[in-house]
Scaffold this motif. Structure first.
Motif, short mmCIF file in Angstrom:
data_model
loop_
_atom_site.label_atom_id
_atom_site.label_comp_id
_atom_site.label_asym_id
_atom_site.label_seq_id
_atom_site.Cartn_x
_atom_site.Cartn_y
_atom_site.Cartn_z
N ILE A 1 0.82 -1.20 0.00
CA ILE A 1 0.00 0.00 0.00
C ILE A 1 0.86 1.26 0.00
CG2 ILE A 1 -1.74 1.28 1.29
CD1 ILE A 1 -2.72 -1.39 2.42
N GLY A 2 1.95 1.23 0.76
CA GLY A 2 2.82 2.39 0.91
C GLY A 2 2.87 2.86 2.34
N GLY A 3 3.90 3.62 2.68
CA GLY A 3 4.04 4.11 4.04
C GLY A 3 4.29 3.01 5.05
N GLY A 4 4.86 1.90 4.62
CA GLY A 4 5.11 0.76 5.51
C GLY A 4 3.94 -0.18 5.67
N TRP A 5 2.80 0.10 5.02
CA TRP A 5 1.62 -0.74 5.10
C TRP A 5 1.56 -1.70 3.91
CZ3 TRP A 5 -1.67 -0.88 9.23
CH2 TRP A 5 -1.61 0.19 10.13
N GLY A 6 1.01 -2.88 4.17
CA GLY A 6 0.83 -3.85 3.11
C GLY A 6 -0.31 -4.80 3.44
N THR A 7 -0.87 -5.40 2.42
CA THR A 7 -1.88 -6.44 2.59
C THR A 7 -1.42 -7.70 1.87
OG1 THR A 7 -3.12 -5.77 0.62
CG2 THR A 7 -3.76 -4.76 2.71
N SER A 8 -1.92 -8.82 2.31
CA SER A 8 -1.62 -10.09 1.67
C SER A 8 -2.73 -11.06 1.99
CB SER A 8 -0.26 -10.64 2.11
OG SER A 8 -0.23 -10.85 3.51
N GLY A 9 -2.72 -12.17 1.31
CA GLY A 9 -3.74 -13.19 1.54
C GLY A 9 -3.37 -14.46 0.81
N MET A 10 -4.22 -15.46 0.94
CA MET A 10 -3.93 -16.75 0.35
C MET A 10 -5.22 -17.56 0.23
SD MET A 10 -1.00 -19.43 1.64
CE MET A 10 -1.85 -19.86 3.18
N VAL A 11 -5.35 -18.26 -0.87
CA VAL A 11 -6.44 -19.23 -1.04
C VAL A 11 -5.81 -20.58 -1.30
CG1 VAL A 11 -8.44 -19.91 -2.40
CG2 VAL A 11 -8.02 -17.49 -1.94
N THR A 12 -6.18 -21.57 -0.51
CA THR A 12 -5.62 -22.92 -0.60
C THR A 12 -6.76 -23.93 -0.64
OG1 THR A 12 -3.77 -22.21 0.78
CG2 THR A 12 -4.00 -24.56 0.39
N THR A 13 -6.63 -24.92 -1.50
CA THR A 13 -7.54 -26.05 -1.48
C THR A 13 -6.76 -27.30 -1.12
OG1 THR A 13 -9.07 -25.12 -3.09
CG2 THR A 13 -9.12 -27.48 -2.81
N PHE A 14 -7.18 -27.96 -0.04
CA PHE A 14 -6.61 -29.22 0.41
C PHE A 14 -7.54 -30.35 -0.01
CE2 PHE A 14 -5.30 -25.96 3.44
CZ PHE A 14 -3.92 -26.14 3.49
N PHE A 15 -6.97 -31.41 -0.58
CA PHE A 15 -7.76 -32.56 -1.01
C PHE A 15 -7.46 -33.77 -0.11
CE2 PHE A 15 -6.90 -29.85 -4.65
CZ PHE A 15 -8.17 -29.64 -5.17
N PHE A 16 -8.51 -34.50 0.28
CA PHE A 16 -8.37 -35.65 1.16
C PHE A 16 -9.07 -36.86 0.53
CE2 PHE A 16 -8.71 -31.74 3.68
CZ PHE A 16 -7.47 -31.73 4.31
N PRO A 17 -8.45 -37.48 -0.47
CA PRO A 17 -9.10 -38.59 -1.18
C PRO A 17 -9.43 -39.77 -0.28
CG PRO A 17 -7.18 -37.79 -2.39
CD PRO A 17 -7.13 -37.15 -1.04
N SER A 18 -8.66 -39.99 0.79
CA SER A 18 -8.86 -41.16 1.64
C SER A 18 -9.76 -40.89 2.84
CB SER A 18 -7.50 -41.68 2.14
OG SER A 18 -6.66 -42.04 1.06
N ASP A 19 -10.25 -39.67 2.97
CA ASP A 19 -11.09 -39.32 4.11
C ASP A 19 -12.57 -39.44 3.71
OD1 ASP A 19 -12.40 -38.27 6.29
OD2 ASP A 19 -11.05 -36.55 6.52
N PRO A 20 -13.31 -40.39 4.26
CA PRO A 20 -14.71 -40.54 3.86
C PRO A 20 -15.60 -39.41 4.34
CG PRO A 20 -14.19 -42.02 5.68
CD PRO A 20 -12.89 -41.38 5.25
N ALA A 21 -15.18 -38.68 5.37
CA ALA A 21 -16.02 -37.63 5.95
C ALA A 21 -15.87 -36.30 5.24
CB ALA A 21 -15.71 -37.47 7.43
N ASN A 22 -14.67 -36.00 4.70
CA ASN A 22 -14.42 -34.70 4.08
C ASN A 22 -13.36 -34.85 3.01
OD1 ASN A 22 -14.35 -31.83 3.69
ND2 ASN A 22 -12.50 -31.77 4.93
N LYS A 23 -13.75 -34.64 1.76
CA LYS A 23 -12.84 -34.82 0.64
C LYS A 23 -12.05 -33.56 0.29
CE LYS A 23 -14.08 -39.09 -0.30
NZ LYS A 23 -13.13 -40.23 -0.12
N GLN A 24 -12.49 -32.42 0.77
CA GLN A 24 -11.86 -31.16 0.35
C GLN A 24 -12.12 -30.07 1.38
OE1 GLN A 24 -12.80 -29.94 -3.70
NE2 GLN A 24 -12.83 -27.80 -3.06
#
Length: 271
Positions: free
Chosen positions: A164-187
């Motif tokens: 942003i400037g003046g020592g300020w900044g923003t950041s973020g992240m989007v992640t998708t985790f996959f769990f093929p072996s988990d019957p309760a939650n795949k993603q």
């Protein structure tokens, strides 16, 4: 942003990432990625990872310990160690070393987590205030299923940042985790957002929102705050304190860390 829209973007991003990885040698030629003259940029202490890769020919180690409480259970985990190696301009490989989760109080489980290798590529030809990278990796089934979950666990991740400037900044992240072996939650989709302020030449502080949204079940949401201090250009100490925002989240997480970087390990890094 609506959760369905986030998921739609992640599915679209999965297809695009295959093209990005194939095109990386041709595109990652701009000199805008970090060099050995740059200050260390770490993936900790916030959950949001750095949008910058490590310089080519540099080995970076990031380490930390945490203690957490969830209801009547109290645990510690460490060391949360990640090794990052710059193998080409704007390109690194990394690995999360298995950490140990131990019970301090209550009936919480204990054991080792998974080893998780990955590859990370930084987009170089972006406008100067912006940085964006893509990481593709997987948790290998080497740890305790009670701690790490069952089976192979691939993930796809997009960390970004904006000055942003003046020592300020923003950041973020989007992640998708996959769990093929988990019957309760795949993603599970994780979204984070950070507001950061550099308070001196060496010190910075941040506040962060973290939300984990599984395809089935309740979300986990945290408010995280902390900061880092540069001992040298290539060494950092840090701390963070997180609080749960709903019943499904930990009551609190407290952590400390130390990171370092060794430069110019390859002959080609000086060319």
């Amino acid at each position: 942003m609506p959760f369905r829209l986030i998921l739609a973007k992640i599915r679209f991003g999965t297809s695009l990432t295959l093209l990005f990885v194939a095109a990386a040698p041709a595109l990652a030629q701009a000199g805008e990625c970090p060099t050995s003259a740059s200050e260390i940029a770490t993936d900790r202490p916030d959950v949001t990872n750095s949008s910058l890769v490590v310089p080519v020919g540099s080995l970076q180690g990031e380490n930390g310990i945490n203690t957490a409480r969830r209801g009547l259970d109290k645990t510690f985990d460490g060391t949360n160690s990640r090794l990052r190696l710059g193998i080409a301009n704007c390109l690194e490989i990394l690995v999360d070393v298995p950490d140990y989760v131990g019970r301090l109080k209550g009936d919480a489980g204990s054991g080792f987590g998974n080893v998780a290798p990955a590859i990370k590529w930084q987009f170089a030809a972006l406008p100067e205030p912006w940085n964006l990278s893509v990481t593709a990796g997987a948790g290998l089934p080497t740890g305790s299923p009670k701690i790490a979950g069952p089976g192979l666990q691939p993930y796809l991740q997009f960390p970004w940042s904006y000055e942003i400037g003046g020592g300020w900044g923003t950041s973020g992240m989007v992640t998708t985790f996959f769990f093929p072996s988990d019957p309760a939650n795949k993603q599970t989709t994780e979204a984070t957002f950070v507001l950061e302020k550099r308070v001196t030449e060496r010190a910075s502080l941040f506040v962060e929102y973290i939300g984990d949204y599984p395809s089935r079940g309740s979300s986990v949401q945290l408010f995280n705050t902390g900061g880092g201090y540069l001992l040298t250009k290539t060494q950092q100490i840090d701390f963070h304190l997180a609080f749960g925002l709903n019943r499904n989240s930990p009551n609190y997480i407290i952590g400390l860390g130390y990171s370092f970087r060794f430069d110019d390990l390859f002959r080609t890094s000086s060319r």
